[in-house]
Design an enzyme around this catalytic site. Structure first.
Site, short mmCIF file in Angstrom:
data_model
loop_
_atom_site.label_atom_id
_atom_site.label_comp_id
_atom_site.label_asym_id
_atom_site.label_seq_id
_atom_site.Cartn_x
_atom_site.Cartn_y
_atom_site.Cartn_z
N HIS A 18 -12.92 5.21 -3.03
CA HIS A 18 -11.88 4.33 -2.50
C HIS A 18 -12.10 2.88 -2.94
CE1 HIS A 18 -8.23 4.20 -0.35
NE2 HIS A 18 -8.64 3.30 0.52
N THR A 49 -4.36 4.87 7.25
CA THR A 49 -3.32 4.47 6.30
C THR A 49 -2.35 5.62 6.04
OG1 THR A 49 -4.85 2.95 5.25
CG2 THR A 49 -2.98 3.64 3.94
N GLU A 104 -0.39 1.60 9.14
CA GLU A 104 -1.73 1.89 9.69
C GLU A 104 -1.54 2.43 11.10
OE1 GLU A 104 -4.35 1.55 7.73
OE2 GLU A 104 -3.32 0.44 6.15
N TYR A 124 -9.23 0.39 -5.22
CA TYR A 124 -8.74 -0.98 -5.03
C TYR A 124 -8.67 -1.76 -6.34
CZ TYR A 124 -8.92 -0.51 0.06
OH TYR A 124 -8.70 -0.13 1.35
N CYS A 127 0.86 -1.19 0.00
CA CYS A 127 0.00 0.00 0.00
C CYS A 127 0.89 1.24 0.00
CB CYS A 127 -0.90 -0.02 1.23
SG CYS A 127 -1.71 1.56 1.57
N CYS A 140 -3.59 7.43 -1.70
CA CYS A 140 -4.87 7.52 -2.40
C CYS A 140 -6.01 8.04 -1.52
CB CYS A 140 -5.28 6.14 -2.93
SG CYS A 140 -3.91 5.13 -3.43
N GLU A 158 -6.85 -5.66 4.39
CA GLU A 158 -7.39 -4.40 3.88
C GLU A 158 -8.32 -4.64 2.69
OE1 GLU A 158 -4.68 -1.50 2.38
OE2 GLU A 158 -5.88 0.13 3.18
N CYS A 212 -4.83 -0.47 -7.14
CA CYS A 212 -3.67 -0.81 -6.29
C CYS A 212 -3.56 -2.29 -6.02
CB CYS A 212 -3.73 -0.02 -4.99
SG CYS A 212 -4.84 -0.69 -3.73
FE1 SF4 Z 1 -3.28 1.83 -0.06
FE2 SF4 Z 1 -4.63 0.86 -2.11
FE3 SF4 Z 1 -5.86 2.43 -0.30
FE4 SF4 Z 1 -4.05 3.41 -2.05
S1 SF4 Z 1 -6.07 2.52 -2.53
S2 SF4 Z 1 -4.19 3.88 0.10
S3 SF4 Z 1 -2.58 1.73 -2.16
S4 SF4 Z 1 -4.96 0.37 0.00
FE FE Z 2 -7.42 1.57 2.04
#
Ligand code: SF4
Ligand code: FE
Length: 482
Positions: A292, A191, A257, A296, A100, A104, A447, A299
């Site tokens: 968000h 995060t 985290e 995902y 991660c 984001c 996550e 990422c």
């Molecule tokens: Fe982390 Fe993925 Fe959330 Fe970006 S979208 S903060 S990489 S978990």
């Molecule tokens: Fe997240």
């Protein structure tokens, strides 16, 4: 102001000099702390990518808000193509870091707050939107990392915020003053908090009349007096403290985290973007969650690429790359991973402008994306564990490779196909272990389940957005039903 490089970003964090509780100690010097530094390096990649000739066109974009070129991680999406590019950018970062990269959440929060403040102003005559525009233009110009902070502790889940024994179980406005509001509470699972310059706070649930103190959206610097940080543990995290890096699995990067406490923090009015407008809390939560959930689809796919690559390498090192059952499993992994990407791209391509002008993802498809993310990485991890073999769970410590007695036995008996160095085999298997059962599994698996809300939250949204009535009506029309 020019876009920062990774090194300039790290320097800016050093100047913030944040402190946190880490593994039972009050720690400073976090930018060089062995547990924290890998997560900071992952964020630094989001800066370096804006300078890398291979990726800078994707990472740079002109922002109409400040009329300057900004890092896409601070951008307010101006088109469906912007939304698509966001997902492509996130896959790229996942490919580079295998973890991660944390930046984001602030981008997703900003896009949700931008359109929600516009809607509040239109309905109530407030002036939040202009305030937020000024704040965010400053963030863009200074190329900052903003932690989007939504998740409240929630205490007794069966009770509303006002019925909790402790009203701080949902972050709230404790006092309204001439110079601003005093907030009190905490945000969990934050995060990248210690790698951030700013915190953008949002409510965690849709609030009702009578719950005004909890309907708060505001921004505070990470250095604000009264803010405290408690670092979250990750599986096998103390391997990062060992001198031999091989057993870490992902020796360069990692996630972060943090439990963040807000103890009577003063927020000046120019940084307050919602203060009591309960009717708009649900909109803000839904929009942030949808952005968000889209994220995902980028990422996790980027990290999935690495897991697939590592599984293929492990098979090659074992001399079974050509076996049909291995090929089938790898194809299955690719299929699952690309399905997630397809969902991320689809909800982006179908994005629509909000009344404020920035673009919002298709919320139904974004929730479908995230619901798949609660499942497919687990199946990818299962298949990678299958291909990797039992050694994933029984490998000796890398330090024993150098032991004069144990080392030669390890090199003799853990050798696989000819020409494969035992160290390289260890590296690949430790990398897989990191993602399926080690520190990396926090982001890749836990996550994937709970980040941006657990599966039930997506099911609720899918139920709401899925137009069941419309589907029944179509059948009625087709079959001439009454
Ligand atoms: Fe982390 Fe993925 Fe959330 Fe970006 S979208 S903060 S990489 S978990
Ligand atoms: Fe997240």
């Amino acid at each position: 102001m020019a876009l920062k490089t990774g090194d300039e970003y790290i320097q800016s964090l050093k100047e913030l000099d944040l402190k946190a509780h880490v593994m039972g100690q009050a720690a400073g010097g976090l930018t060089s702390h062995a547990l924290v530094e890998p997560s900071m390096r992952a964020v630094a990649q989001t800066y370096d990518c804006a300078h890398d000739p291979q990726s800078k066109d994707l990472f740079r974009v002109i922002s109409p808000l400040c009329n300057e070129e900004v890092n896409r991680f601070t951008h307010l999406h101006q088109s469906a193509q912007d939304l698509v590019n966001k997902v492509r950018m996130q896959r790229h970062c996942g490919n580079l870091t295998g973890c991660c990269f944390q930046r984001c959440v602030g981008m997703d929060a900003a896009n949700a707050v931008y359109s929600s403040t516009f809607d509040i102003d239109a309905a109530t005559g407030s002036a939040y939107h202009q305030r937020f525009k000024e704040y965010w233009a400053w963030v863009q110009k200074n190329d900052l990392v903003v932690d989007g902070a939504m998740t409240d502790p929630k205490g007794d889940r069966g009770k509303r915020p006002k019925d909790q024994t402790d009203p701080d179980m949902y972050l709230r406005i404790k006092e309204r003053r001439q110079d601003g509001v005093i907030i009190s509470g905490a945000k969990l699972h934050q995060t990248g908090m210690l790698n951030s310059h700013e915190i953008l706070i949002m409510p965690t649930i849709s609030l009702r009349p009578g719950e005004e103190p909890w309907a708060v959206c505001c921004a505070v610097p990470t250095t604000a007096p009264g803010v405290r940080y408690i670092y979250g543990r990750q599986t096998s995290d103390t391997r990062k403290l060992e001198s031999c890096r091989l057993d870490v699995g992902n020796p360069k990067f990692g996630g972060q985290e943090v439990l963040t406490v807000f103890e009577d923090v003063l927020v000046p009015w120019e940084r307050v973007f919602m203060a009591g407008e309960t009717a708009f809390s649900g909109t803000l939560v839904e929009r942030f969650a949808s952005y968000h959930r889209q994220s995902y689809g980028g990422c996790k796919v980027g990290v999935g690429d690495l897991l697939i690559g590592a599984a293929a390498l492990a098979a090659q090192m074992n001399g079974v790359a050509a076996a049909s059952h291995i090929r089938e499993k790898l194809v299955e992994m690719i299929h699952l991973n690309e399905t997630l990407y397809s969902c991320g791209l689809a909800c982006s391509a179908m994005g629509q402008p909000t009344a404020s002008g920035n673009y919002l993802v298709d919320m139904l498809l974004a929730n479908v994306c995230k619901l798949n993310v609660t499942r497919f990485p687990y199946e990818l991890a299962r298949l990678a564990t299958d291909i990797g073999g039992g050694l994933l769970g029984t490998m000796p410590a890398a330090a024993d490779l150098e032991d004069p007695v144990a080392g030669p036995y390890i090199r003799k008996y853990l050798k696989a196909a000819d020409g494969v160095a035992v160290e390289d085999r260890f590296k690949v298997l430790r990398f897989i272990e990191n993602l399926v059962a080690g520190a990396g599994s926090v982001a890749y698996l836990i996550e994937s389940m709970h980040g941006a809300g657990p599966p039930t939250a997506q099911r609720i949204m899918i139920g709401r957005q899925g137009d069941l009535e419309g589907k029944m009506q179509k059948v009625k029309s087709l079959l001439d039903l009454a």
